[in-house]
Design an enzyme around this catalytic site. Sequence first.
Site, mmCIF file in Angstrom:
data_model
loop_
_atom_site.group_PDB
_atom_site.id
_atom_site.type_symbol
_atom_site.label_atom_id
_atom_site.label_comp_id
_atom_site.label_asym_id
_atom_site.label_seq_id
_atom_site.Cartn_x
_atom_site.Cartn_y
_atom_site.Cartn_z
ATOM 1 N N SER A 23 0.835 -1.196 0.000
ATOM 2 C CA SER A 23 0.000 0.000 0.000
ATOM 3 C C SER A 23 0.868 1.243 0.000
ATOM 4 O O SER A 23 2.033 1.210 0.405
ATOM 5 C CB SER A 23 -0.910 0.013 1.227
ATOM 6 O OG SER A 23 -1.568 1.254 1.359
ATOM 7 N N HIS A 24 0.280 2.359 -0.449
ATOM 8 C CA HIS A 24 0.982 3.638 -0.389
ATOM 9 C C HIS A 24 1.096 4.148 1.040
ATOM 10 O O HIS A 24 1.898 5.047 1.314
ATOM 11 C CB HIS A 24 0.243 4.673 -1.242
ATOM 12 C CG HIS A 24 0.439 4.500 -2.713
ATOM 13 N ND1 HIS A 24 -0.047 3.418 -3.416
ATOM 14 C CD2 HIS A 24 1.107 5.258 -3.613
ATOM 15 C CE1 HIS A 24 0.294 3.531 -4.691
ATOM 16 N NE2 HIS A 24 0.991 4.631 -4.838
ATOM 17 N N SER A 25 0.308 3.596 1.928
ATOM 18 C CA SER A 25 0.302 4.030 3.321
ATOM 19 C C SER A 25 0.746 2.891 4.228
ATOM 20 O O SER A 25 0.171 1.795 4.181
ATOM 21 C CB SER A 25 -1.106 4.481 3.723
ATOM 22 O OG SER A 25 -1.243 4.571 5.117
ATOM 23 N N GLY A 78 3.650 6.490 -0.423
ATOM 24 C CA GLY A 78 4.253 5.962 -1.651
ATOM 25 C C GLY A 78 4.596 4.502 -1.454
ATOM 26 O O GLY A 78 4.147 3.875 -0.487
ATOM 27 N N SER A 113 0.387 2.477 -8.953
ATOM 28 C CA SER A 113 1.841 2.450 -8.847
ATOM 29 C C SER A 113 2.320 1.378 -7.877
ATOM 30 O O SER A 113 3.466 0.915 -7.971
ATOM 31 C CB SER A 113 2.378 3.823 -8.414
ATOM 32 O OG SER A 113 1.817 4.234 -7.187
#
Length: 242
Positions: free
Chosen positions: A9-11, A43, A70
């Site tokens: 995950s981005h978090s 990110g 992403s």
Amino acid sequence: MSVGLVIVSHSAQLAAGVVELAAQMARDVVLVPAGGTDDGGIGTSLDKVMSALGQADGGDGVVVLTDLGSAVMTAESALEFMGNPEKIVLADAPLVEGAVAAAVAAQSGAALAVVQKAAEAALSPGPASAGQGASGVIPGAAPGAAAGGTGSTVRPDGAVTAVLTLINPIGLHARPAAALAGALGALDVDIDINGADGQSVFLLMALGAGQGTELHVTATGPDAQRAVDLVRAEVENGFGEL
């Protein structure tokens, strides 16, 4: 051992939260979060993902679940760096629902392909059994049906059916739904319960089936009789809650 899971995950907090949630239904499964950048920002990190893959791989394979686009690219890059190992697969699945469904399947001892399928089918309704109405009632199931296992019948088309009544006080809530979906996910069967895919924990929970609800079960495939017998045993045992 069992198939491991990596949550990308981005978090960092989101990845850790998904792992915490899925672990409630799969305490023996290795779940590893890989969230956020190396400096703690929003990110993804190639190094974090590769490290998580190494931690999760106990020999039976790893299913990777991601959130945004992403994150998929980062996971794919990690697999490329590792030589695209056959026992690590990227699931095209919703992050939270897919992680829980995959964890339940892994807890049951399911193989890598089955765990991946469980994740990817987490929110997809299974096809209704032939001749079954939206209510889950099977018109004409009993007439002409041959005897199957205890209390079940076999239709002329080979499907094994049964009608069962929930007796546990809370009905088909999260824990029994997870246990049932996980056990059925390890079998070679297509099974329908009141119009829902019996191998999906979320679709079973969505039925809202409380105490006294009739479950109309239809199963096809090599393990059809075994699957119906399994559902019957769990229902009659009150999912161990009596």
